[in-house]
Design an enzyme around this catalytic site. Structure first.
Site, mmCIF file in Angstrom:
data_model
loop_
_atom_site.group_PDB
_atom_site.id
_atom_site.type_symbol
_atom_site.label_atom_id
_atom_site.label_comp_id
_atom_site.label_asym_id
_atom_site.label_seq_id
_atom_site.Cartn_x
_atom_site.Cartn_y
_atom_site.Cartn_z
ATOM 1 N N GLY A 71 0.824 -1.218 0.000
ATOM 2 C CA GLY A 71 0.000 0.000 0.000
ATOM 3 C C GLY A 71 0.845 1.250 0.000
ATOM 4 O O GLY A 71 2.078 1.203 0.048
ATOM 5 N N ASP A 106 9.470 6.022 7.181
ATOM 6 C CA ASP A 106 9.199 7.356 7.744
ATOM 7 C C ASP A 106 8.184 8.140 6.909
ATOM 8 O O ASP A 106 7.816 9.261 7.272
ATOM 9 C CB ASP A 106 10.510 8.156 7.890
ATOM 10 N N GLY A 107 7.767 7.563 5.784
ATOM 11 C CA GLY A 107 6.756 8.240 4.960
ATOM 12 C C GLY A 107 7.293 9.375 4.118
ATOM 13 O O GLY A 107 6.535 10.051 3.435
ATOM 14 N N ASP A 233 3.764 -4.923 -7.513
ATOM 15 C CA ASP A 233 3.144 -3.667 -7.054
ATOM 16 C C ASP A 233 3.648 -2.484 -7.886
ATOM 17 O O ASP A 233 3.103 -1.390 -7.787
ATOM 18 C CB ASP A 233 3.431 -3.421 -5.561
ATOM 19 N N ASP A 243 6.768 4.024 -10.882
ATOM 20 C CA ASP A 243 7.695 3.858 -9.757
ATOM 21 C C ASP A 243 9.155 3.813 -10.203
ATOM 22 O O ASP A 243 9.785 2.764 -10.307
ATOM 23 C CB ASP A 243 7.331 2.636 -8.907
HETATM 24 P P1 AMP Z 1 8.769 0.765 -3.709
HETATM 25 O O1 AMP Z 1 9.865 -0.246 -3.631
HETATM 26 O O2 AMP Z 1 9.239 2.186 -3.700
HETATM 27 O O3 AMP Z 1 7.807 0.493 -4.815
HETATM 28 O O4 AMP Z 1 7.957 0.656 -2.338
HETATM 29 C C1 AMP Z 1 7.491 -0.564 -1.815
HETATM 30 C C2 AMP Z 1 6.617 -0.319 -0.607
HETATM 31 O O5 AMP Z 1 7.339 0.339 0.439
HETATM 32 C C3 AMP Z 1 5.405 0.549 -0.862
HETATM 33 O O6 AMP Z 1 4.354 0.020 -0.098
HETATM 34 C C4 AMP Z 1 5.828 1.893 -0.356
HETATM 35 O O7 AMP Z 1 4.735 2.702 0.016
HETATM 36 C C5 AMP Z 1 6.685 1.536 0.830
HETATM 37 N N1 AMP Z 1 7.689 2.567 1.156
HETATM 38 C C6 AMP Z 1 8.827 2.850 0.478
HETATM 39 N N2 AMP Z 1 9.523 3.847 1.077
HETATM 40 C C7 AMP Z 1 8.808 4.209 2.186
HETATM 41 C C8 AMP Z 1 8.990 5.167 3.236
HETATM 42 N N3 AMP Z 1 10.054 5.975 3.284
HETATM 43 N N4 AMP Z 1 8.028 5.236 4.187
HETATM 44 C C9 AMP Z 1 6.958 4.430 4.158
HETATM 45 N N5 AMP Z 1 6.739 3.502 3.224
HETATM 46 C C10 AMP Z 1 7.637 3.391 2.232
HETATM 47 MG MG MG Z 2 6.158 1.027 -5.623
#
Ligand code: AMP
Ligand code: MG
Length: 466
Positions: A71, A106-107, A233, A243
Site C-alpha cells: 500500500g 518514515d513516509g 506492485d 515507480d
Molecule cells: P517501492 O519499492 O518504492 O515500490 O515501495 C514498496 C513499498 O514500500 C510501498 O508500499 C511503499 O509505500 C513503501 N515505502 C517505500 N519507502 C517508504 C517510506 N520511506 N516510508 C513508508 N513507506 C515506504
Molecule cells: Mg512502488
C-alpha cells in the site's frame, strides 16, 4: 481498498520544478501553482473542497516473495481530474508523510530521488513511452534521515490510474469475490472499455493488460531502459511505466546490466525484463482466476491461452521497433532482419559499445559520415562487414533520427543534476531536462549531454526505497 488520509504539513515549502505543459494539459494555471496557495495544493496541504485524499492498499510480489499488505506507505491519491482531452487522471503525492501502510518507513522522500523520478519519467514521456508523469517537485523544508541528513521533498505525480497488478492481488487475498469483481469492473471502465462488450469481459481485460505490457516492455528494451524493481506492485494495469526508483539507462550494451544495489541475483537485469513482465502477468492471472470461469480447470485453460500471446506480442513489438531503429522498412521479413539484429547485438556486447550513441551515429553513416560509428568499436572490421550487409537494405536515415534519441538521462548527468539541486543549484537540472525532453532533436552546444559517462564515473549503483 483505500483509507482517507492527510498529507503531513510541510514547514517551508519551496517549488523546485513545475511541469508547465503538463499543468496546461490538466487545465491548471501554472501562475497559480507557483503561488503560495498553488504550492500548498501541490503537496496536499490545501485540499480542494469535495476532494478526499486516500492511501491505497495493494499487495505485491517483491523480488519473488509475496507481501500481502504493502500500500501507499508514503504516498496519497489526492483525487482524480478530467484533463483537457476528457480523460480521467490521478493526481498523486509521493513523500507526503506516514500512512497506515508505512510499516517501518518514515513516509518521507528526499529531494534527489523525487527529482530523479521527475527527470526520468519526463524523458520517457518525451521518448513516446507510456508513463506516469511528473507535475512538480516541492522541497518541504523538512530534513529526511537516510545515510546522511537530506532535504525532503514531495513529488506530485499524474497517472491514468494507480491500479497495479498488486491491487488485484490484494483484492484476491481478501477472499471477497465481490471486491475483486468491482475492482475489475472499475479497471475495464477506466482503461479497457472495449472489454465490457466481449464474450468474457474479465478475460478481455486480462488480454488488454498483456498487450499493453508487451508493448511497454518492448519499448523499454528498445531505448535501453532498466526499471530495476519490477515487483508486481510496480506494474500498472494501464500499461504506463510506474515507480522510478533504482531505474537507469544502460550505456554499454549488455543484457546482464543491473544497477539496483539490492538486486544481487540480477532478477531485474535489462535482458530479463520481458521474462519478468510475463511472470508478473501470470501472478495477475492467478488473482483474476475466479472471474475467468466458475470451474477452475477452465479458468486456468483460459489464462494459459491468453498468456501465450505475451511472447508473440512482445517479439512483434520489439522486432518492429528494431527495424525502425535500423531505418529498415516494414516490407523486410523477420527472416531477413532477425539474423541481422542478432549479429549486431553480439557485436555491441563484445565491443561494450554505448547503445544509444551507436544507433544515433549509425544514422550518420547513411549520410556518409561513417567515422563516428566506426570509432565506437575497438576493432571495426567485424562492424564494417555487418554494416555492408545492412546498407544493402537501403536504410532510411531520417526514419532512424526520428526514433533514435541523442539525449537520454545518462546516469552521470542525472547524478550531477541531483547533487547540484540537493545543494540548492537548479541550473544543471533545468539544462538536463531541456535536453532529454526533446530527445531526438540534436542541438549544438548540448554535446556533453550526448556523450557516454567519463571513464572515471565507474560502475553505477542505484538504490530502492529512497
Ligand atoms: P517501492 O519499492 O518504492 O515500490 O515501495 C514498496 C513499498 O514500500 C510501498 O508500499 C511503499 O509505500 C513503501 N515505502 C517505500 N519507502 C517508504 C517510506 N520511506 N516510508 C513508508 N513507506 C515506504
Ligand atoms: Mg512502488
Amino acid at each position: 481498498m483505500a483509507l482517507p488520509w492527510q498529507a503531513e504539513e510541510a514547514p517551508d515549502p519551496r517549488l523546485l520544478v513545475l511541469n508547465e505543459p503538463l499543468a496546461a494539459e490538466l487545465g491548471m494555471d501554472p501562475g497559480f501553482l507557483r503561488g503560495s496557495e498553488g504550492l500548498l495544493l501541490l503537496i496536499g496541504n490545501l485540499v480542494p473542497s469535495g476532494a478526499t485524499p486516500v492511501a491505497q492498499a495493494y499487495a505485491g510480489h517483491q523480488f519473488g516473495g509475496f507481501a500481502p499488505r504493502l500500500g501507499d506507505g508514503r504516498a496519497l491519491l489526492l483525487g482524480e481530474i478530467v484533463d483537457a482531452d476528457g480523460h480521467l487522471r490521478d493526481v498523486h503525492l509521493k513523500g507526503s508523510g506516514r500512512t497506515p501502510f508505512a510499516r517501518g518507513g518514515d513516509g518521507l522522500a528526499a529531494v534527489g530521488p523525487m527529482l530523479r523520478e521527475y527527470i526520468v519519467s519526463e524523458a520517457m514521456h518525451a521518448l513516446g513511452i507510456p508513463t506516469t508523469r511528473s507535475l512538480a517537485v516541492v522541497a518541504t523544508g523538512r530534513p529526511v534521515r537516510r545515510e546522511t541528513q537530506l532535504p525532503g521533498a514531495v513529488l506530485t505525480r499524474v497517472a491514468s490510474s494507480h491500479l497495479r497488478v498488486g491491487s488485484f492481488q490484494y483484492a484476491r487475498a481478501t477472499g471477497d469475490l465481490n471486491l475483486l469483481r468491482r475492482l475489475a469492473d472499475h479497471a475495464i471502465t477506466r482503461h479497457y472499455a472495449g472489454a465490457a462488450e466481449a464474450e468474457h469481459p474479465y478475460l478481455a481485460l486480462f488480454q488488454g493488460v498483456i498487450a499493453a505490457q508487451a508493448s511497454l516492455v518492448a519499448q523499454w528494451m528498445l531505448v535501453g531502459f532498466v526499471h530495476g524493481v519490477m515487483n508486481t506492485d510496480n506494474m500498472t494495469i494501464s500499461g504506463e511505466t510506474i515507480d522510478y526508483g533504482p531505474c537507469a539507462f544502460m550505456e554499454a550494451f549488455d543484457p546482464a546490466t543491473v544497477y539496483s544495489s539490492i538486486d544481487e541475483g540480477g532478477r531485474y537485469a535489462y535482458g530479463n525484463q520481458p521474462v519478468m513482465a510475463e511472470w508478473n502477468l501470470t501472478r495477475l492471472a492467478e488473482a483474476l482466476l475466479p472471474l475467468f470461469h466458475d470451474e477452475q480447470e477452465q479458468a486456468v485453460a483460459f489464462a494459459v491461452e491468453s498468456l501465450g500471446a505475451f511472447r508473440r506480442q512482445y517479439s512483434a513489438a520489439w522486432s518492429a521497433g528494431m527495424r525502425a531503429k535500423l531505418g529498415l522498412h516494414d516490407g523486410l521479413g523477420d527472416d531477413v532482419t532477425s539474423p541481422l539484429v542478432d549479429e549486431l547485438l553480439t557485436l555491441l556486447q563484445e565491443g561494450q559499445v554505448d547503445y544509444t550513441s551507436f544507433f544515433r551515429s549509425l544514422g550518420m553513416a547513411v549520410r556518409g559520415h561513417a567515422e563516428p560509428v566506426r570509432g565506437l568499436f575497438v576493432d571495426p572490421a567485424a562492424f564494417d562487414a555487418w554494416a555492408e550487409r545492412w546498407r544493402g537494405f537501403g536504410p532510411d536515415a531520417d526514419m532512424m533520427d526520428r526514433v533514435n534519441p541523442v539525449y537520454i538521462p545518462r546516469n552521470h548527468l542525472v547524478e550531477e543534476a541531483l547533487a547540484a539541486a540537493t545543494g540548492g543549484d537548479l541550473d544543471p537540472l533545468e539544462r538536463l531536462l531541456d535536453a532529454v525532453t526533446a530527445p531526438c532533436d540534436e542541438r549544438p552546444g548540448l554535446e556533453r549531454y550526448a556523450a557516454a559517462a567519463p571513464e572515471g564515473f565507474g560502475a553505477y549503483r542505484t538504490f530502492c526505497g529512497t
